[in-house]
Design a protein around this motif. Structure first.
Motif, PDB file in Angstrom:
ATOM      1  N   TRP A  46       0.944  -1.127   0.069  1.00 32.06           N
ATOM      2  CA  TRP A  46       0.229   0.017  -0.047  1.00 32.06           C
ATOM      3  C   TRP A  46       0.996   1.416  -0.073  1.00 32.06           C
ATOM      4  CZ3 TRP A  46       0.048  -3.787   4.089  1.00 32.06           C
ATOM      5  CH2 TRP A  46       0.661  -3.198   4.982  1.00 32.06           C
ATOM      6  N   CYS A  51       1.518   3.580  -6.215  1.00 34.95           N
ATOM      7  CA  CYS A  51       0.444   3.056  -6.986  1.00 34.95           C
ATOM      8  C   CYS A  51       1.094   2.221  -8.121  1.00 34.95           C
ATOM      9  CB  CYS A  51      -0.492   4.503  -7.459  1.00 34.95           C
ATOM     10  SG  CYS A  51      -1.105   5.445  -6.413  1.00 34.95           S
ATOM     11  N   ASN A  92      -4.160  -1.269  -8.960  1.00 38.85           N
ATOM     12  CA  ASN A  92      -4.382   0.193  -8.704  1.00 38.85           C
ATOM     13  C   ASN A  92      -4.861   0.644 -10.111  1.00 38.85           C
ATOM     14  OD1 ASN A  92      -1.355   0.342  -6.965  1.00 38.85           O
ATOM     15  ND2 ASN A  92      -3.306   0.908  -6.227  1.00 38.85           N
ATOM     16  N   CYS A 105      -5.475   6.278  -8.732  1.00 42.23           N
ATOM     17  CA  CYS A 105      -4.739   6.193  -7.754  1.00 42.23           C
ATOM     18  C   CYS A 105      -3.406   7.116  -7.555  1.00 42.23           C
ATOM     19  CB  CYS A 105      -4.036   4.855  -7.654  1.00 42.23           C
ATOM     20  SG  CYS A 105      -2.917   4.381  -6.049  1.00 42.23           S
ATOM     21  N   ARG A 107      -7.529   8.549  -5.397  1.00 44.86           N
ATOM     22  CA  ARG A 107      -7.672   7.491  -4.129  1.00 44.86           C
ATOM     23  C   ARG A 107      -6.319   7.017  -3.439  1.00 44.86           C
ATOM     24  NH1 ARG A 107     -11.950   5.199  -7.277  1.00 44.86           N
ATOM     25  NH2 ARG A 107     -10.573   3.739  -8.219  1.00 44.86           N
ATOM     26  N   SER A 108      -6.116   7.171  -2.308  1.00 44.12           N
ATOM     27  CA  SER A 108      -4.978   6.708  -1.844  1.00 44.12           C
ATOM     28  C   SER A 108      -4.483   5.340  -2.223  1.00 44.12           C
ATOM     29  CB  SER A 108      -4.827   6.821  -0.540  1.00 44.12           C
ATOM     30  OG  SER A 108      -5.694   5.871   0.346  1.00 44.12           O
ATOM     31  N   ALA A 152      -3.493   2.976  -0.107  1.00 41.19           N
ATOM     32  CA  ALA A 152      -3.969   2.127   0.983  1.00 41.19           C
ATOM     33  C   ALA A 152      -5.346   1.850   0.872  1.00 41.19           C
ATOM     34  CB  ALA A 152      -3.616   2.680   2.238  1.00 41.19           C
ATOM     35  N   LYS A 153      -6.217   2.851   0.207  1.00 41.08           N
ATOM     36  CA  LYS A 153      -7.673   2.549   0.200  1.00 41.08           C
ATOM     37  C   LYS A 153      -7.805   1.271  -0.970  1.00 41.08           C
ATOM     38  CE  LYS A 153     -11.954   5.225  -0.396  1.00 41.08           C
ATOM     39  NZ  LYS A 153     -12.559   6.222  -0.454  1.00 41.08           N
ATOM     40  N   GLU A 154      -7.029   1.726  -1.982  1.00 40.13           N
ATOM     41  CA  GLU A 154      -7.016   0.696  -3.106  1.00 40.13           C
ATOM     42  C   GLU A 154      -6.550  -0.585  -2.610  1.00 40.13           C
ATOM     43  OE1 GLU A 154      -5.873   1.845  -7.128  1.00 40.13           O
ATOM     44  OE2 GLU A 154      -7.613   3.444  -7.156  1.00 40.13           O
ATOM     45  N   TYR A 155      -5.663  -0.732  -2.056  1.00 40.13           N
ATOM     46  CA  TYR A 155      -5.050  -1.918  -1.524  1.00 40.13           C
ATOM     47  C   TYR A 155      -6.152  -2.742  -0.754  1.00 40.13           C
ATOM     48  CZ  TYR A 155      -2.584  -5.578   1.109  1.00 40.13           C
ATOM     49  OH  TYR A 155      -2.098  -6.776   1.682  1.00 40.13           O
ATOM     50  N   PHE A 156      -6.662  -1.857   0.341  1.00 37.08           N
ATOM     51  CA  PHE A 156      -7.926  -2.602   1.105  1.00 37.08           C
ATOM     52  C   PHE A 156      -9.046  -3.060   0.189  1.00 37.08           C
ATOM     53  CE2 PHE A 156     -11.675  -2.228   3.852  1.00 37.08           C
ATOM     54  CZ  PHE A 156     -11.337  -3.109   4.748  1.00 37.08           C
ATOM     55  N   ASN A 157      -9.396  -2.139  -0.532  1.00 38.81           N
ATOM     56  CA  ASN A 157     -10.749  -2.322  -1.321  1.00 38.81           C
ATOM     57  C   ASN A 157     -10.556  -3.345  -2.491  1.00 38.81           C
ATOM     58  OD1 ASN A 157     -12.395  -0.967   0.142  1.00 38.81           O
ATOM     59  ND2 ASN A 157     -11.994   0.849  -0.868  1.00 38.81           N
TER      60      ASN A 157
END
Length: 126
Positions: free
Chosen positions: A15, A18, A23, A27, A66-67, A69-74
């Motif tokens: 995370w 990008c 990603n 991102c 989008r960050s 970290a947010k893309e990694y989580f989602n």
């Protein structure tokens, strides 16, 4: 949390930037709005990593960025993009199932002798 703990032992945190397969073009680690003085059109300068990389001009606004970290989580952990909505949960993911099983085993091992020994575990791990 256990999944993120295991993932953090990688050489490169997934995370951090990008430059991963999950990603999207939206991102960005950092987004800076830039206005072209000749046309008065505002663009966004998206930075994909923190390694002295120049930003990429994009029509995406900074609110849409989008960050990582947010893309990694989602997208990498939950895989939200593979489902069609709230009622479509998708297939179970073995990584998350193993993490839940490990957490349940740790809870069982810390609580199976009763509250008296769990107080010692809490004192030790706090």
């Amino acid at each position: 949390a256990f999944h993120f703990l295991i993932s953090s032992f990688n050489y490169k945190l997934p995370w951090k930037d990008c430059k991963n397969p999950w990603n999207d073009p939206e991102c960005a680690i950092k987004c800076v709005p830039v206005t072209d003085p000749s046309t008065n059109i505002t663009y966004s300068k998206l930075y994909k990593s923190d390694l002295n990389e120049t930003g990429i001009l994009s029509n995406i606004t900074c609110n849409q960025a989008r960050s990582p970290a947010k893309e990694y989580f989602n997208k990498a952990v939950l895989r939200v993009h593979e489902s069609e909505g709230v009622y479509d949960l998708g297939t179970p993911q073995w990584e998350l199932i193993l993490c839940i099983a490990a957490v349940y085993c740790l809870l069982y091992l810390s609580l199976f002798k009763g509250v008296k020994s769990s107080g010692k575990v809490v004192w030790l791990t706090a």
